[in-house]
Motif scaffolding. Sequence first.
Motif, PDB file in Angstrom:
ATOM      1  N   GLY A  88      10.165  87.759  17.894  1.00  0.00           N
ATOM      2  CA  GLY A  88      11.402  87.013  17.737  1.00  0.00           C
ATOM      3  C   GLY A  88      12.607  87.668  18.370  1.00  0.00           C
ATOM      4  N   ASN A  89      13.618  86.840  18.599  1.00  0.00           N
ATOM      5  CA  ASN A  89      14.914  87.328  19.069  1.00  0.00           C
ATOM      6  C   ASN A  89      15.973  86.313  18.679  1.00  0.00           C
ATOM      7  OD1 ASN A  89      14.191  85.286  20.768  1.00  0.00           O
ATOM      8  ND2 ASN A  89      14.570  86.377  22.652  1.00  0.00           N
ATOM      9  N   GLY A  90      17.214  86.717  18.850  1.00  0.00           N
ATOM     10  CA  GLY A  90      18.301  85.776  18.570  1.00  0.00           C
ATOM     11  C   GLY A  90      18.680  85.064  19.850  1.00  0.00           C
ATOM     12  N   SER A  91      19.110  83.828  19.727  1.00  0.00           N
ATOM     13  CA  SER A  91      19.565  83.092  20.898  1.00  0.00           C
ATOM     14  C   SER A  91      21.043  82.792  20.676  1.00  0.00           C
ATOM     15  CB  SER A  91      18.756  81.807  21.029  1.00  0.00           C
ATOM     16  OG  SER A  91      19.394  80.929  21.898  1.00  0.00           O
ATOM     17  N   GLY A 117      22.109  79.377  19.946  1.00  0.00           N
ATOM     18  CA  GLY A 117      21.488  78.685  18.819  1.00  0.00           C
ATOM     19  C   GLY A 117      20.510  77.624  19.305  1.00  0.00           C
ATOM     20  N   ILE A 118      19.433  77.419  18.560  1.00  0.00           N
ATOM     21  CA  ILE A 118      18.438  76.426  18.946  1.00  0.00           C
ATOM     22  C   ILE A 118      18.092  75.588  17.721  1.00  0.00           C
ATOM     23  CG2 ILE A 118      16.068  76.081  19.738  1.00  0.00           C
ATOM     24  CD1 ILE A 118      16.315  78.712  21.249  1.00  0.00           C
ATOM     25  N   CYS A 119      18.133  74.271  17.870  1.00  0.00           N
ATOM     26  CA  CYS A 119      17.664  73.403  16.801  1.00  0.00           C
ATOM     27  C   CYS A 119      16.191  73.121  17.024  1.00  0.00           C
ATOM     28  CB  CYS A 119      18.432  72.090  16.796  1.00  0.00           C
ATOM     29  SG  CYS A 119      20.179  72.311  16.515  1.00  0.00           S
ATOM     30  N   HIS A 120      15.404  73.149  15.966  1.00  0.00           N
ATOM     31  CA  HIS A 120      13.968  72.959  16.142  1.00  0.00           C
ATOM     32  C   HIS A 120      13.484  71.587  15.719  1.00  0.00           C
ATOM     33  CE1 HIS A 120      12.476  77.022  17.364  1.00  0.00           C
ATOM     34  NE2 HIS A 120      13.738  77.256  17.109  1.00  0.00           N
ATOM     35  N   ILE A 154      17.307  70.907  11.765  1.00  0.00           N
ATOM     36  CA  ILE A 154      16.569  71.958  11.070  1.00  0.00           C
ATOM     37  C   ILE A 154      16.444  73.091  12.061  1.00  0.00           C
ATOM     38  CG2 ILE A 154      14.380  72.619  10.044  1.00  0.00           C
ATOM     39  CD1 ILE A 154      13.919  69.688   9.388  1.00  0.00           C
ATOM     40  N   LEU A 158      16.805  76.534  10.698  1.00  0.00           N
ATOM     41  CA  LEU A 158      16.353  77.655   9.885  1.00  0.00           C
ATOM     42  C   LEU A 158      15.505  77.146   8.730  1.00  0.00           C
ATOM     43  CD1 LEU A 158      19.812  79.432   9.662  1.00  0.00           C
ATOM     44  CD2 LEU A 158      17.980  79.957  11.242  1.00  0.00           C
ATOM     45  N   LEU A 159      14.606  77.987   8.283  1.00  0.00           N
ATOM     46  CA  LEU A 159      13.844  77.671   7.074  1.00  0.00           C
ATOM     47  C   LEU A 159      14.800  77.864   5.906  1.00  0.00           C
ATOM     48  CD1 LEU A 159      11.251  77.239   5.397  1.00  0.00           C
ATOM     49  CD2 LEU A 159      10.847  79.674   5.570  1.00  0.00           C
ATOM     50  N   TYR A 217       7.623  80.797  12.078  1.00  0.00           N
ATOM     51  CA  TYR A 217       8.270  81.272  13.305  1.00  0.00           C
ATOM     52  C   TYR A 217       7.270  81.383  14.450  1.00  0.00           C
ATOM     53  CZ  TYR A 217      11.760  83.723  16.057  1.00  0.00           C
ATOM     54  OH  TYR A 217      12.669  84.060  17.034  1.00  0.00           O
ATOM     55  N   ASN A 233       6.748  78.344  16.204  1.00  0.00           N
ATOM     56  CA  ASN A 233       7.999  77.813  16.763  1.00  0.00           C
ATOM     57  C   ASN A 233       8.541  76.619  15.974  1.00  0.00           C
ATOM     58  OD1 ASN A 233       9.984  78.277  18.715  1.00  0.00           O
ATOM     59  ND2 ASN A 233       9.292  76.523  19.919  1.00  0.00           N
ATOM     60  N   TYR A 234       8.318  76.607  14.651  1.00  0.00           N
ATOM     61  CA  TYR A 234       8.889  75.540  13.827  1.00  0.00           C
ATOM     62  C   TYR A 234      10.359  75.818  13.539  1.00  0.00           C
ATOM     63  CZ  TYR A 234       4.023  74.388  12.591  1.00  0.00           C
ATOM     64  OH  TYR A 234       2.702  74.056  12.623  1.00  0.00           O
ATOM     65  N   GLU A 260      13.933  78.730  13.720  1.00  0.00           N
ATOM     66  CA  GLU A 260      14.651  79.746  14.476  1.00  0.00           C
ATOM     67  C   GLU A 260      14.852  81.002  13.624  1.00  0.00           C
ATOM     68  OE1 GLU A 260      15.256  79.398  17.521  1.00  0.00           O
ATOM     69  OE2 GLU A 260      16.640  81.029  17.909  1.00  0.00           O
TER      70      GLU A 260
END
Lengths: 245, 436
Positions: free
Chosen positions: B35-38, B41-44, B53, B55-56, B97, B100-101, B103
């Motif tokens: 993992g890493n931070g983007s 930000g990324i919406c999944h 969504i 984040l869990l 994660y 890839n569900y 972030e």
Amino acid sequence: MVNYYYDGSFEGLLTSIYEAYYKRQSPYIAPAQKSKQINMFEENFQIETCQEKASKVYDAIYKKISYDALKHVYHAYLSELDGVSQNIYQYIKLGFKVGKKVDLYLTDESVFPVHNASRLVRKETHLMHGLIRFKSFDDDLYYASYQPDHNITALLIPHFSKRFSSQNWIIHDIKRNIGAVYDKTNCVITDMPNQIYNKQIFKQDQYENLFKEFFNSICIKERINPKLQKQFMPKRYWKHLIEKQ
Amino acid sequence: MELQKKLEILSGAAKYDVSCSSSGSKRKNTKVGIGNGSSCGICHSWSDDGRCISLLKILLTNYCVYDCAYCVNRISNDVPRATFTPEEVAGLTINFYKRNYIEGLFLSSAIIKNPNYTMELLYQSVKILRTQHRFNGYIHIKAIPGSDLNLIELTGQLVDRMSVNIELPSSNGLKMLAPQKEKQSILKPMGFINSKILQTKEEKRIVKKTPSFVPAGQSTQLIVGATPDHDLSIIRLSEKLYQHYRLKRVYYSAYVPVTSQNPNLPAINKPPLLREHRLYQADWLLRFYGFSAQELLNESMPNFDTKVDPKANWALNNIHLFPVEINRADYETLLRVPGIGVRSAQKIIRARKVKSLDMDDLKKLGIVLKRAKFFITCKGKYNGGLDINDKLIRYALTDDVKTYDITTQWEQLSLFPMLDSMPTLNDNFMSITGEI
């Protein structure tokens, strides 16, 4: 009227631009497989892809126009939209004339189709960073299939190889039969037949059910808004999203 | 209890927390990590209510010692309860994660036993994720008001974003709906996190390897519509939070009636979504457009107009500043034109360097002219089609066929509806004789 047909590769496109420049013609450039009808009163040329000529054009764009322009050209090429080759040709022609200022001509007929196409590609790439869904084979190999509008598989590699650097994964574009394969050190793009995409070989994965559960329970029933949902996540992508199956 | 059942209960209980952003952190992956931070930000995914969504989003537990009237998890509410163990949280996160569900993780909690005990559990969960699973993705965690500041500091070193929810925008509301909470106990951890972030930034300038502390900043949430507070007081509070606590975001959550019959709560059937939307628009104006709360609303008009957006409303109240010439106005002025946002303004600035722009060019740039056309000139030409009069323009902006309710709003048309007063008999004489 002169027509140039190239083999559909990025190098082929650049070679056509090279030929047009040195033959002093202003042709209509299109990828070969997409040209439907050949007009007998026009001159038609099959452009043979040449690595050397292509790299000359490539370097020239970088040096004489800008890095941004090169990025726009490549991304626009990946969009695979109708007529985008010709737009790219016009864009580069203007670029050689005005230099790096070309990206300021936002309203010009030969600039904004290219900007538009490259924006679409970058937009879909960003969306796919989120919407790719991996299926797990015994926690060892992760496989994802998808059908993007544009040919963005190559653009997904940097993101996923950074993020899942310690994980074997495959991203399979089943529309174009190509796939990116990563083995913890290297990543390659290869042809990948459609037959690999077969739902039967995947075992039941408990986390898929858990995610579906999460997807349903996170929604606030009082605020249901399917139109908004589809706006962000168009329905054509749902086929490969496990929460929507 | 089964994991699936727990997830259902604890994600269902967390859904009223609206924060979901995963932006602002550039945390890098490690060699054997995942993992890493983007930073963008990324919406999944997007759930059926259209909210993203990324984040869990779960609670560690929904056993709560508090009895806040607006909250679904209050002690007096009869709902199924559950608790995750820190290991379960970490396992869920890492497996979601890998597929890839998501972030990253958004972990909140109700107050179980006491604040310190709860914070301790939250800390354990992220610690397992970061050290055992070598997870480098995004983690957003709640700082529990009233817990020990050392514990908050330790947690802050592991996570990307922390938040303390204010929930009710005034101390009166707090007294009425959440009598066990105090304003001061909420603001204390907020101030502490802010000073810690600043301190880390300073240290990083000198020693590059300083461990990070909440790199994506802190955020908070305000409930809209549960208390009688006006929009003005809400937006003023946000402005203060942005200035004094340097928050990254203030989230607004339209109050969803989750409880039955409490005399202190408003009796509504639907959450006030439009009001929430207007507040978000105003929030953006505060953060990216250089507006101040005082400009947008004032005591004589403490709530936003539901028919026009806050920026158009401001422009109509300050119509003497318009129209602006698109080819000459500076960036700040362009940003204040209704319908022109950050992106459009930047495009205009770039495009006009090589060519002076007319109306068609603006269309090609993709600028939405529905509202903008009333407030701009192109090469000196005004294309609004109306006089520059705030009443006329307001009428044109709000008179949308879709929102036009025939049953209540029809009226006999008049030739002079916009004149301040009808000409009197005396005026008619004067117009003939010419004598005043």
